[in-house]
Enzyme design. Structure first.
Site, short mmCIF file in Angstrom:
data_model
loop_
_atom_site.label_atom_id
_atom_site.label_comp_id
_atom_site.label_asym_id
_atom_site.label_seq_id
_atom_site.Cartn_x
_atom_site.Cartn_y
_atom_site.Cartn_z
N TYR A 163 -4.44 3.88 6.48
CA TYR A 163 -4.88 2.89 7.48
C TYR A 163 -6.21 3.30 8.09
CZ TYR A 163 -0.46 0.43 7.19
OH TYR A 163 0.61 -0.31 6.73
N LYS A 183 0.83 -1.19 0.00
CA LYS A 183 0.00 0.00 0.00
C LYS A 183 0.87 1.24 0.00
CE LYS A 183 0.74 1.90 3.28
NZ LYS A 183 2.06 2.46 3.76
P1 NAD Z 1 12.45 1.81 1.81
O1 NAD Z 1 12.90 3.15 1.34
O2 NAD Z 1 13.03 1.29 3.06
O3 NAD Z 1 12.71 0.73 0.66
C1 NAD Z 1 12.41 0.98 -0.69
C2 NAD Z 1 13.25 0.08 -1.55
O4 NAD Z 1 13.00 0.41 -2.91
C3 NAD Z 1 14.77 0.25 -1.31
O5 NAD Z 1 15.38 -1.00 -1.29
C4 NAD Z 1 15.23 1.03 -2.53
O6 NAD Z 1 16.57 0.74 -2.89
C5 NAD Z 1 14.26 0.54 -3.60
N1 NAD Z 1 14.14 1.47 -4.73
C6 NAD Z 1 14.08 1.08 -6.01
N2 NAD Z 1 14.01 2.14 -6.82
C7 NAD Z 1 14.05 3.22 -6.03
C8 NAD Z 1 14.03 4.63 -6.29
N3 NAD Z 1 13.94 5.10 -7.55
N4 NAD Z 1 14.05 5.46 -5.24
C9 NAD Z 1 14.11 5.01 -3.98
N5 NAD Z 1 14.14 3.69 -3.67
C10 NAD Z 1 14.13 2.80 -4.70
O7 NAD Z 1 10.87 1.87 1.89
P2 NAD Z 1 9.91 0.88 2.68
O8 NAD Z 1 9.59 1.45 4.00
O9 NAD Z 1 10.44 -0.50 2.61
O10 NAD Z 1 8.56 1.02 1.81
C11 NAD Z 1 8.39 0.37 0.57
C12 NAD Z 1 6.89 0.23 0.26
O11 NAD Z 1 6.27 -0.50 1.31
C13 NAD Z 1 6.13 1.55 0.18
O12 NAD Z 1 5.14 1.49 -0.81
C14 NAD Z 1 5.49 1.69 1.54
O13 NAD Z 1 4.29 2.45 1.54
C15 NAD Z 1 5.21 0.25 1.88
N6 NAD Z 1 5.21 0.00 3.34
C16 NAD Z 1 4.20 -0.71 3.88
C17 NAD Z 1 4.17 -0.98 5.23
C18 NAD Z 1 3.08 -1.83 5.82
O14 NAD Z 1 2.97 -1.88 7.04
N7 NAD Z 1 2.31 -2.53 5.00
C19 NAD Z 1 5.19 -0.49 6.05
C20 NAD Z 1 6.23 0.22 5.47
C21 NAD Z 1 6.23 0.46 4.11
#
Ligand code: NAD
Length: 373
Positions: A227, A142
């Site tokens: 949420y 999401k």
């Molecule tokens: P994060 O920044 O920690 O990780 C993102 C990943 O995407 C990294 O590994 C990064 O290298 C990669 N990536 C690839 N192309 C990229 C670009 N152009 N710019 C930046 N990063 C790039 O983020 P996250 O917290 O892991 O979140 C990722 C997704 O998960 C989001 O859509 C977020 O909303 C979702 N999320 C959901 C929950 C949940 O509880 N369901 C919790 C956190 C995040």
């Protein structure tokens, strides 16, 4: 198909529990309660994670180890050093390690059944469409994407490939949320009239993608305000028909691209209204409450990965078991695929929520109520 009585609900549960393939696909109801099912075949589906950031590393990969029907089978990363680390830690074979340009080659990899998209919001369509074209089922984090047009492209791509698309709405599988839904649906305290919900945190690093409009599509609303929308929809059993919103910004430098905080109202056709707030400004803001004719009930905190606590104004417990929400969500999707059952968190639900959030931004911008139906 919405269960109208406890008997209907139990019948639906029994069908699902029997793991029977459905002759005619159910149209997943927004009010559908995700039910743990046991597959007839003890089969584990191979999951490939796309984007090895915080969520994949700290929640999803460890959760995969706890699932019954899934296994970590592949990864997609743009960082070779991460590939090496994950390969060593999880024993992933070289043939199942991809980058964003090579992931279409998954089409030739029968070890991968499901692709879990965990990249920044505005990359979800790009990665989902590639996975669908490679013939894989998709579980997408999401918010689904940053525009309804992109969400529609994702739905269409998965339909065309005859693959399921689910959105990572983990709270739909969280037992305290499911219990709250039960109390509402069975009218234990009468009809629910009002919902109040809030989720936010104080965001750190000003250079992160969450503060970049092009990658995030918005601020806390897209990230964690969603949420409260989901919680209100679960309790109301419907999507909102009209919304209004107001944003606040006290730090225009850090929040030059996205809102800092938003208060917003959701109106439902059944007379329920939800009053919600989301923010990137303070920690510890995390709750959802339903006010019914004869009392109230809620969760505080409501949206954490664990430690969710329920309460009821009549003093009775609102208790439920503690589960790994990601493991439960992934096992449910695997069961849907194995048993040919449609997911209760389909792309259409993600699309509708993005539509609601776009309407909220329009409402905040114009100062007007925006109708959705
Ligand atoms: P994060 O920044 O920690 O990780 C993102 C990943 O995407 C990294 O590994 C990064 O290298 C990669 N990536 C690839 N192309 C990229 C670009 N152009 N710019 C930046 N990063 C790039 O983020 P996250 O917290 O892991 O979140 C990722 C997704 O998960 C989001 O859509 C977020 O909303 C979702 N999320 C959901 C929950 C949940 O509880 N369901 C919790 C956190 C995040």
């Amino acid at each position: 198909m919405e269960p109208t009585s406890r008997r209907d609900f139990l019948r639906m549960t029994a069908i699902a529990a029997a793991g029977m393939p459905l002759a005619r696909p159910l149209i997943p109801s927004i009010a559908h309660i995700a039910t743990p099912t046991t597959s007839r075949q003890e089969r584990k589906l191979g999951f490939a994670l796309v984007g090895l950031g915080s969520l994949s590393t700290n929640q999803i990969a460890p959760a995969l180890q706890k699932t019954k029907h899934c296994r970590l089978a592949g990864i997609v990363t743009g960082t070779p050093a991460k590939a090496e680390k994950w390969k060593a830690q999880y024993g992933i074979p070289d043939k199942s390690i991809y980058n964003y340009d090579t992931m279409s080659r998954m089409a030739d990899n029968p070890d991968i059944d499901v692709v879990y998209i965990v990249t920044p919001n505005a990359l979800h369509a790009r990665d989902t469409i590639k996975a669908a074209k490679a013939g894989k089922h998709v579980l997408c984090e999401k918010p689904m994407e940053v525009s309804t047009a992109r969400c529609q492209e994702m739905v269409d791509a998965c339909k065309k490939a005859n693959r399921q698309l689910a959105i990572g709405y983990r709270c739909r599988f969280e037992p305290h949320h499911v219990e709250m839904l039960r109390v509402a649906r069975e009218k234990e305290m009468g009809e629910v009239r009002l919902i109040e919900s809030g989720f936010g945190f104080s965001i750190g690093d000003p250079t992160q993608w969450r503060l970049n409009y092009a990658l995030a599509g918005g601020g806390p609303l897209m990230d964690v305000g969603i949420y409260s929308i989901q919680s209100a929809e679960m309790i109301a059993g419907q999507y909102p028909i009209a919304v209004s919103a107001m944003t606040t910004k006290t730090d225009p430098v850090k929040f030059k691209d996205v809102e800092e905080s938003m208060t917003y109202e959701l109106k439902f056709a059944n007379g329920i209204s939800a009053s919600c707030t989301t923010t990137y400004k303070v920690n510890g803001f995390n709750r959802t409450t339903a006010y019914a004719e004869r009392g109230s009930f809620g969760l505080t905190p409501a949206f954490n990965y664990d430690g969710i606590k329920g309460w009821r104004s009549d003093g009775k417990p609102l208790d439920a078991s503690e589960v790994d929400q990601f493991a439960t969500e992934m096992d449910d999707f695997a069961n849907c695929i194995i048993n040919n059952r449609p997911t209760s968190v389909p792309g259409e639900m993600g699309l509708r929520d993005v539509r609601t959030m776009m309407a909220l931004y329009e409402a905040a911008k114009t100062g007007r109520t925006v109708r959705l139906a």
